[in-house]
Design an enzyme around this catalytic site. Structure first.
Site, PDB file in Angstrom:
ATOM      1  N   ASP A  32       0.799  -1.453   0.087  1.00  0.00           N
ATOM      2  CA  ASP A  32       0.045  -0.031   0.071  1.00  0.00           C
ATOM      3  C   ASP A  32       0.872   1.492   0.129  1.00  0.00           C
ATOM      4  O   ASP A  32       1.033   1.937   1.044  1.00  0.00           O
ATOM      5  CB  ASP A  32      -0.742   0.046   1.194  1.00  0.00           C
ATOM      6  CG  ASP A  32      -2.118  -1.245   0.854  1.00  0.00           C
ATOM      7  OD1 ASP A  32      -2.878  -1.363  -0.096  1.00  0.00           O
ATOM      8  OD2 ASP A  32      -2.282  -1.723   1.873  1.00  0.00           O
TER       9      ASP A  32
ATOM     10  N   LYS B 258       0.137  -7.513  -3.461  1.00  0.00           N
ATOM     11  CA  LYS B 258      -1.147  -7.081  -3.925  1.00  0.00           C
ATOM     12  C   LYS B 258      -0.923  -5.339  -3.884  1.00  0.00           C
ATOM     13  O   LYS B 258      -0.422  -4.909  -2.993  1.00  0.00           O
ATOM     14  CB  LYS B 258      -2.415  -7.088  -2.677  1.00  0.00           C
ATOM     15  CG  LYS B 258      -3.648  -6.450  -2.902  1.00  0.00           C
ATOM     16  CD  LYS B 258      -4.690  -6.629  -1.949  1.00  0.00           C
ATOM     17  CE  LYS B 258      -4.639  -5.906  -0.966  1.00  0.00           C
ATOM     18  NZ  LYS B 258      -5.160  -4.331  -1.170  1.00  0.00           N
TER      19      LYS B 258
ATOM     20  N   ASP C 163      -6.006  -5.192  -7.093  1.00  0.00           N
ATOM     21  CA  ASP C 163      -7.014  -4.973  -6.215  1.00  0.00           C
ATOM     22  C   ASP C 163      -7.724  -3.691  -6.684  1.00  0.00           C
ATOM     23  O   ASP C 163      -7.509  -2.874  -6.082  1.00  0.00           O
ATOM     24  CB  ASP C 163      -6.534  -5.160  -4.803  1.00  0.00           C
ATOM     25  CG  ASP C 163      -7.801  -4.914  -3.616  1.00  0.00           C
ATOM     26  OD1 ASP C 163      -8.889  -5.085  -4.306  1.00  0.00           O
ATOM     27  OD2 ASP C 163      -7.453  -4.568  -2.465  1.00  0.00           O
ATOM     28  N   LEU C 164      -8.547  -3.612  -7.860  1.00  0.00           N
ATOM     29  CA  LEU C 164      -9.234  -2.240  -8.215  1.00  0.00           C
ATOM     30  C   LEU C 164     -10.484  -2.408  -8.017  1.00  0.00           C
ATOM     31  O   LEU C 164     -11.242  -1.576  -8.094  1.00  0.00           O
ATOM     32  CB  LEU C 164      -8.951  -2.165  -9.789  1.00  0.00           C
ATOM     33  CG  LEU C 164      -7.341  -2.170 -10.045  1.00  0.00           C
ATOM     34  CD1 LEU C 164      -6.988  -1.754 -11.429  1.00  0.00           C
ATOM     35  CD2 LEU C 164      -6.755  -0.881  -8.934  1.00  0.00           C
ATOM     36  N   LYS C 165     -11.133  -3.578  -7.652  1.00  0.00           N
ATOM     37  CA  LYS C 165     -12.586  -3.673  -7.037  1.00  0.00           C
ATOM     38  C   LYS C 165     -13.532  -3.048  -7.937  1.00  0.00           C
ATOM     39  O   LYS C 165     -14.317  -2.181  -7.821  1.00  0.00           O
ATOM     40  CB  LYS C 165     -12.817  -3.201  -5.635  1.00  0.00           C
ATOM     41  CG  LYS C 165     -12.063  -3.709  -4.676  1.00  0.00           C
ATOM     42  CD  LYS C 165     -12.414  -3.143  -3.444  1.00  0.00           C
ATOM     43  CE  LYS C 165     -11.552  -3.942  -2.176  1.00  0.00           C
ATOM     44  NZ  LYS C 165     -10.298  -3.331  -2.062  1.00  0.00           N
TER      45      LYS C 165
ATOM     46  N   HIS D 297     -16.580  -1.923 -10.456  1.00  0.00           N
ATOM     47  CA  HIS D 297     -18.105  -1.870 -10.176  1.00  0.00           C
ATOM     48  C   HIS D 297     -18.722  -0.908 -11.153  1.00  0.00           C
ATOM     49  O   HIS D 297     -18.833   0.175 -10.744  1.00  0.00           O
ATOM     50  CB  HIS D 297     -18.342  -1.601  -8.620  1.00  0.00           C
ATOM     51  CG  HIS D 297     -19.771  -1.865  -8.373  1.00  0.00           C
ATOM     52  ND1 HIS D 297     -20.361  -1.714  -7.091  1.00  0.00           N
ATOM     53  CD2 HIS D 297     -20.925  -2.278  -9.021  1.00  0.00           C
ATOM     54  CE1 HIS D 297     -21.571  -2.007  -6.864  1.00  0.00           C
ATOM     55  NE2 HIS D 297     -21.983  -2.268  -7.993  1.00  0.00           N
ATOM     56  N   ASP D 298     -19.207  -1.481 -11.932  1.00  0.00           N
ATOM     57  CA  ASP D 298     -19.866  -0.722 -13.120  1.00  0.00           C
ATOM     58  C   ASP D 298     -21.035  -1.578 -13.931  1.00  0.00           C
ATOM     59  O   ASP D 298     -21.206  -2.640 -13.690  1.00  0.00           O
ATOM     60  CB  ASP D 298     -18.972  -0.116 -13.964  1.00  0.00           C
ATOM     61  CG  ASP D 298     -19.271   1.354 -14.262  1.00  0.00           C
ATOM     62  OD1 ASP D 298     -20.301   1.493 -15.079  1.00  0.00           O
ATOM     63  OD2 ASP D 298     -18.717   2.319 -14.202  1.00  0.00           O
TER      64      ASP D 298
ATOM     65  N   THR E 266     -15.675  -5.087   4.621  1.00  0.00           N
ATOM     66  CA  THR E 266     -15.805  -5.667   6.244  1.00  0.00           C
ATOM     67  C   THR E 266     -15.837  -4.286   6.919  1.00  0.00           C
ATOM     68  O   THR E 266     -16.143  -4.361   8.195  1.00  0.00           O
ATOM     69  CB  THR E 266     -14.399  -6.329   6.377  1.00  0.00           C
ATOM     70  OG1 THR E 266     -13.355  -5.726   5.957  1.00  0.00           O
ATOM     71  CG2 THR E 266     -14.586  -7.779   6.093  1.00  0.00           C
TER      72      THR E 266
ATOM     73  N   ARG F 139      -3.339 -10.941  11.365  1.00  0.00           N
ATOM     74  CA  ARG F 139      -2.265 -10.009  12.323  1.00  0.00           C
ATOM     75  C   ARG F 139      -1.563 -11.224  12.993  1.00  0.00           C
ATOM     76  O   ARG F 139      -2.246 -11.981  13.928  1.00  0.00           O
ATOM     77  CB  ARG F 139      -2.884  -9.266  13.196  1.00  0.00           C
ATOM     78  CG  ARG F 139      -3.346  -7.860  12.481  1.00  0.00           C
ATOM     79  CD  ARG F 139      -1.985  -7.111  12.173  1.00  0.00           C
ATOM     80  NE  ARG F 139      -2.549  -5.895  11.690  1.00  0.00           N
ATOM     81  CZ  ARG F 139      -2.785  -5.573  10.404  1.00  0.00           C
ATOM     82  NH1 ARG F 139      -2.638  -6.570   9.372  1.00  0.00           N
ATOM     83  NH2 ARG F 139      -2.957  -4.530   9.806  1.00  0.00           N
TER      84      ARG F 139
ATOM     85  N   GLY G 191      -0.271  -7.032   5.213  1.00  0.00           N
ATOM     86  CA  GLY G 191       0.449  -5.668   4.626  1.00  0.00           C
ATOM     87  C   GLY G 191       1.278  -5.251   5.681  1.00  0.00           C
ATOM     88  O   GLY G 191       2.463  -6.020   5.772  1.00  0.00           O
ATOM     89  N   ARG G 192       0.919  -4.524   6.754  1.00  0.00           N
ATOM     90  CA  ARG G 192       1.612  -3.878   7.635  1.00  0.00           C
ATOM     91  C   ARG G 192       2.489  -4.718   8.303  1.00  0.00           C
ATOM     92  O   ARG G 192       3.736  -4.333   8.724  1.00  0.00           O
ATOM     93  CB  ARG G 192       0.908  -2.520   8.393  1.00  0.00           C
ATOM     94  CG  ARG G 192       0.505  -1.504   7.629  1.00  0.00           C
ATOM     95  CD  ARG G 192      -0.388  -0.783   8.311  1.00  0.00           C
ATOM     96  NE  ARG G 192      -1.715  -1.379   8.030  1.00  0.00           N
ATOM     97  CZ  ARG G 192      -2.953  -0.849   8.696  1.00  0.00           C
ATOM     98  NH1 ARG G 192      -2.942   0.322   8.963  1.00  0.00           N
ATOM     99  NH2 ARG G 192      -4.061  -1.700   8.300  1.00  0.00           N
TER     100      ARG G 192
END
Ligand code: C5P
Length: 238
Positions: free
Chosen positions: A12, A34, A61-63, A65-66, A125, A186, A215-216
Site C-alpha cells: 500500500d 497486492k 485489487d481495483l474492485k 463495479h460498473d 468488512t 495479524r 500488509g503492515r
C-alpha cells in the site's frame, strides 16, 4: 501449494521505487504482492507491469463495479498488465460478473498472458449491519456474504475476498476449489493497527483461507524478510 505461496503482501504505497525494492527483497519468499487503488491511481498500469515483470505474482485489487460492458473493458485492459488476480464487486450483479469472467479469458488470449483468477468482494468488512440497512440491503451481513458468494460462483468467477470469519462458511457453501482471499491478518506479535476483526495467519488458513493478504505486519516491520520468515515458520509448525 506451500503455505508461503499463499501469502500476498499488500504494497500500500504510492512510490514505485519503494514498491519494487520491497518486492525484490521478498520475492521468492511469498506467493505475490497486492497492488491496490492507491498505487494504481498514483502510477497507472505501466507501474503494475513493472512489478509483474520482476517475475512475481500480482493481485491487482481495483474492485471494479460498473455496468457489464464497462467492467468487461476494464478487466480486459487490466489483464494486459499480467496480474495473476483481479477483482470486482459482487454487488454489481450476475451479468456484470459473467462479463468479467468472459473478459478475463478474452484479455488473457489477447495479451498472451495466463488467465487471471477473478475474485469478487462480497460485503466490505468496513460495513456493519446498520450500514447494510442504510444502503437498502438485507441484514445480517453474514447472509449477504453467502448470497453474494453463491452468486459469484454461479456467475463463473473463481472466488471471493472475504473476512477471516466468513471463509469457512464460504467454503461450505461454494466448495473447496472456490478461492477465498482473506485480509485482516495479524500475527500475535504484530500491531493490530486499524484492523478490528483479525486473526493470525495460521488460524486464517485453518479456517479456510486459500490466500492471505498481509500488509503492515510485513511492510512496516523493522526487517520485512524476517517478518515473513516468522510468519512462514508459524504456518509450517505442527
Ligand atoms: O496492512 P494490512 O495487513 O491491514 O493490509 C491489509 C490490506 O488488505 C490492505 O490493502 C487493505 O486495504 C486490504 N483489505 C482489508 N480489509 C478488507 C479488504 C481489504 O484490510 N476487508
Amino acid at each position: 501449494m506451500k503455505p508461503s505461496e499463499r501469502i500476498f503482501v499488500a504494497l500500500d504505497l504510492t512510490d514505485v521505487a519503494e514498491a519494487r525494492a520491497l518486492a525484490r527483497r521478498l520475492s521468492g519468499q511469498v506467493g505475490g504482492f497486492k497492488l491496490g487503488l492507491e498505487f494504481f491511481a498514483a502510477n497507472g498500469p505501466d507501474a503494475v507491469r513493472a512489478i509483474v515483470e520482476m517475475g512475481v505474482n500480482v493481485f491487482l485489487d481495483l474492485k471494479f463495479h460498473d455496468i457489464p460492458n464497462t467492467v468487461a473493458g476494464a478487466v480486459r485492459a487490466a489483464s494486459a498488465t499480467g496480474a495473476s488476480i483481479l477483482n470486482v464487486h459482487a454487488s454489481g450483479g450476475g451479468a456484470m460478473m459473467r462479463a468479467a469472467a468472459n473478459a478475463a479469458a478474452e484479455g488473457a488470449d489477447l495479451h498472451n498472458v495466463a488467465k487471471p483468477i477473478v475474485a469478487a468482494v462480497t460485503v466490505l468488512t468496513s460495513m456493519d449491519e446498520d450500514d447494510l440497512v442504510a444502503v437498502g440491503q438485507k441484514p445480517p451481513p453474514q447472509d449477504q456474504v453467502l448470497r453474494l458468494a453463491r452468486l459469484t460462483k454461479d456467475s463463473g468467477l473463481d472466488g471471493v475476498v472475504c473476512s477471516p470469519e466468513e471463509s469457512a462458511d464460504v467454503r461450505a457453501a461454494c466448495g473447496n476449489d472456490f478461492v477465498r482471499i482473506v485480509p485482516g491478518i495479524r500475527p500475535s506479535w504484530s500491531a493490530t493497527n486499524d484492523q478490528k476483526r483479525f486473526t493470525t495467519p495460521k488460524q486464517a488458513l485453518a479456517d479456510g483461507a486459500t490466500h492471505l493478504v498481509i500488509g503492515r505486519p510485513i511492510t512496516k516491520a523493522d526487517d520485512p524478510v524476517e517478518a515473513v520468515f516468522r510468519i512462514v515458520g508459524e504456518l509450517e509448525a505442527e
